[in-house]
Design a protein around this motif. Structure first.
Motif, short mmCIF file in Angstrom:
data_model
loop_
_atom_site.label_atom_id
_atom_site.label_comp_id
_atom_site.label_asym_id
_atom_site.label_seq_id
_atom_site.Cartn_x
_atom_site.Cartn_y
_atom_site.Cartn_z
N ILE A 1 20.70 4.61 14.61
CA ILE A 1 20.68 4.31 13.19
C ILE A 1 19.22 4.26 12.73
O ILE A 1 18.41 3.55 13.32
CB ILE A 1 21.38 2.97 12.89
N ARG A 2 18.89 5.02 11.69
CA ARG A 2 17.52 5.07 11.19
C ARG A 2 17.49 4.67 9.73
O ARG A 2 18.13 5.30 8.88
CB ARG A 2 16.93 6.48 11.37
N LEU A 3 16.74 3.60 9.45
CA LEU A 3 16.56 3.15 8.07
C LEU A 3 15.17 3.58 7.62
O LEU A 3 14.16 3.12 8.15
CB LEU A 3 16.71 1.62 7.99
N GLY A 4 15.14 4.46 6.64
CA GLY A 4 13.86 5.00 6.20
C GLY A 4 13.04 3.98 5.41
O GLY A 4 13.53 3.38 4.46
N VAL A 5 11.78 3.79 5.83
CA VAL A 5 10.85 2.92 5.10
C VAL A 5 9.93 3.77 4.23
O VAL A 5 9.83 3.57 3.03
CB VAL A 5 10.04 2.05 6.07
N GLY A 6 9.25 4.77 4.83
CA GLY A 6 8.39 5.67 4.05
C GLY A 6 7.06 5.92 4.72
O GLY A 6 6.88 5.68 5.92
N ASN A 7 6.11 6.41 3.95
CA ASN A 7 4.77 6.72 4.45
C ASN A 7 3.83 5.54 4.20
O ASN A 7 3.66 5.11 3.06
CB ASN A 7 4.22 7.95 3.74
N ILE A 8 3.22 5.05 5.29
CA ILE A 8 2.21 3.99 5.18
C ILE A 8 0.85 4.66 5.36
O ILE A 8 0.48 5.07 6.47
CB ILE A 8 2.43 2.90 6.23
N ILE A 9 0.14 4.83 4.27
CA ILE A 9 -1.15 5.52 4.29
C ILE A 9 -2.24 4.55 3.85
O ILE A 9 -2.23 4.04 2.73
CB ILE A 9 -1.13 6.76 3.37
N LEU A 10 -3.17 4.27 4.76
CA LEU A 10 -4.25 3.32 4.52
C LEU A 10 -5.54 4.10 4.36
O LEU A 10 -6.13 4.56 5.34
CB LEU A 10 -4.35 2.33 5.68
N PRO A 11 -6.01 4.29 3.11
CA PRO A 11 -7.12 5.22 2.86
C PRO A 11 -8.49 4.55 2.82
O PRO A 11 -8.62 3.33 2.65
CB PRO A 11 -6.77 5.77 1.47
N ASP A 12 -9.52 5.38 2.98
CA ASP A 12 -10.93 5.01 2.70
C ASP A 12 -11.36 3.73 3.40
O ASP A 12 -11.88 2.80 2.78
CB ASP A 12 -11.14 4.87 1.19
N ARG A 13 -11.17 3.69 4.73
CA ARG A 13 -11.55 2.52 5.49
C ARG A 13 -12.87 2.76 6.21
O ARG A 13 -13.09 3.80 6.82
CB ARG A 13 -10.47 2.16 6.55
#
Length: 293
Positions: free
Chosen positions: A70-82
């Motif tokens: 079973i897969r529950l979609g969360v989404g894209n976690i993109i942490l920019p400009d670090r």
């Protein structure tokens, strides 16, 4: 159309000085219950030196009683400009702020929960080198869903101790007054190094030394002490190389081994008289030069 596509690809490469895909085990813990899966995290570095970490198509996975995934979609976690800090070949980046989780593009997921949550508080720390990435992500959904999600990815990257090789100082072969300074190097790939030298006996540094980035010849006209040191961009220094230079004055005096040589060469004394025979420990003129017998 092909030309436009090529320009787009070139522009992307130019903007991305560092790009790595890391595939490893991802452990997700929700309110104390853990599950594992394989996934990929991307880390890129732009020309501005800042990093972006992307965990795309992030899902919460579990199995029902018959073993169905079973897969529950969360989404894209993109942490920019670090900003990143590199020590012994390992770079660390952090994030502690609210973030919008965007919709993923995995066709096998019917819907994505993340975009519906609005800004989500996220804490992250990531440590990586060229081959390994370790990442911890803490997602606080207590106010929204009553859940705390902890994500741990990969394994700790192995540090590479930076070993600077000291520069070399050698006398140029066949030349009395020229030294060759060979730049030092470092064991860490990509680490910028510079070699500095002085000719007045003082310890060289970035402040008072003459900088070189390739092997360099220097001409000297007097006795002195030459010192050289290599300094990396992270501030580490090699041992100082020292060369005590002595300028060798050429007196123009040559030595002949036997009397016959002097006779063949038409030797003259210092008053200009031609010598029929010569004695030892005396100076003669042969071909316009002083010869020691």
């Amino acid at each position: 159309m092909k030309k436009i596509a090529a320009i787009v690809v070139f522009a992307f490469i130019a903007l991305t000085a560092f790009a790595n895909k890391y595939t490893d085990k991802l452990t997700v813990t929700v309110n104390g219950e853990s599950m594992e899966q394989q996934t990929t995290i991307d880390v890129t570095k732009g020309d501005d030196g800042k990093y972006t970490l992307s965990l795309n198509n992030f899902c919460l996975e579990s199995s029902d009683e018959d073993g169905t995934l079973i897969r529950l979609g969360v989404g894209n976690i993109i942490l920019p400009d670090r900003e990143g800090t590199t020590v012994d070949g390992v770079t660390t980046i952090t994030y502690n702020d609210a973030l919008l989780i965007t919709e993923g593009n995995d066709a096998g997921i019917e819907g994505w929960m993340g975009p519906m949550l609005g800004p989500v508080p996220i804490e992250m720390v990531a440590r990586f080198n060229d081959t390994q990435l370790y990442c911890e992500i803490h997602i606080n959904l207590m106010d929204l869903l009553g859940q705390l999600i902890d994500v741990v990815f990969g394994s700790e990257p192995e540090a590479i101790a930076e070993v600077l090789i000291a520069p070399t100082i050698t006398k140029k072969e066949g030349v009395r007054n020229t030294l060759v300074i060979g730049v030092g190097t470092t064991s860490n790939d990509g680490e910028t190094v510079a070699t500095y030298y002085t000719t007045d006996g003082t310890d060289p540094s970035a402040d008072n030394g003459i900088v070189i980035t390739a092997d360099t010849e220097i001409e000297l006209s007097e006795n002195c002490t030459v010192k050289a040191i290599t300094i990396s961009s992270s501030g580490k220094q090699s041992e100082i190389s020292v060369y005590d230079f002595t300028y060798e004055v050429d007196s123009g005096i040559r030595a002949f081994e036997n009397n016959m040589d002097l006779q063949k060469e038409n030797a003259f004394d210092l008053q200009g008289r031609k010598m029929i025979s010569t004695g030892r420990h005396s100076l003669y003129i042969v071909r316009g030069k002083k010869i020691l017998r």
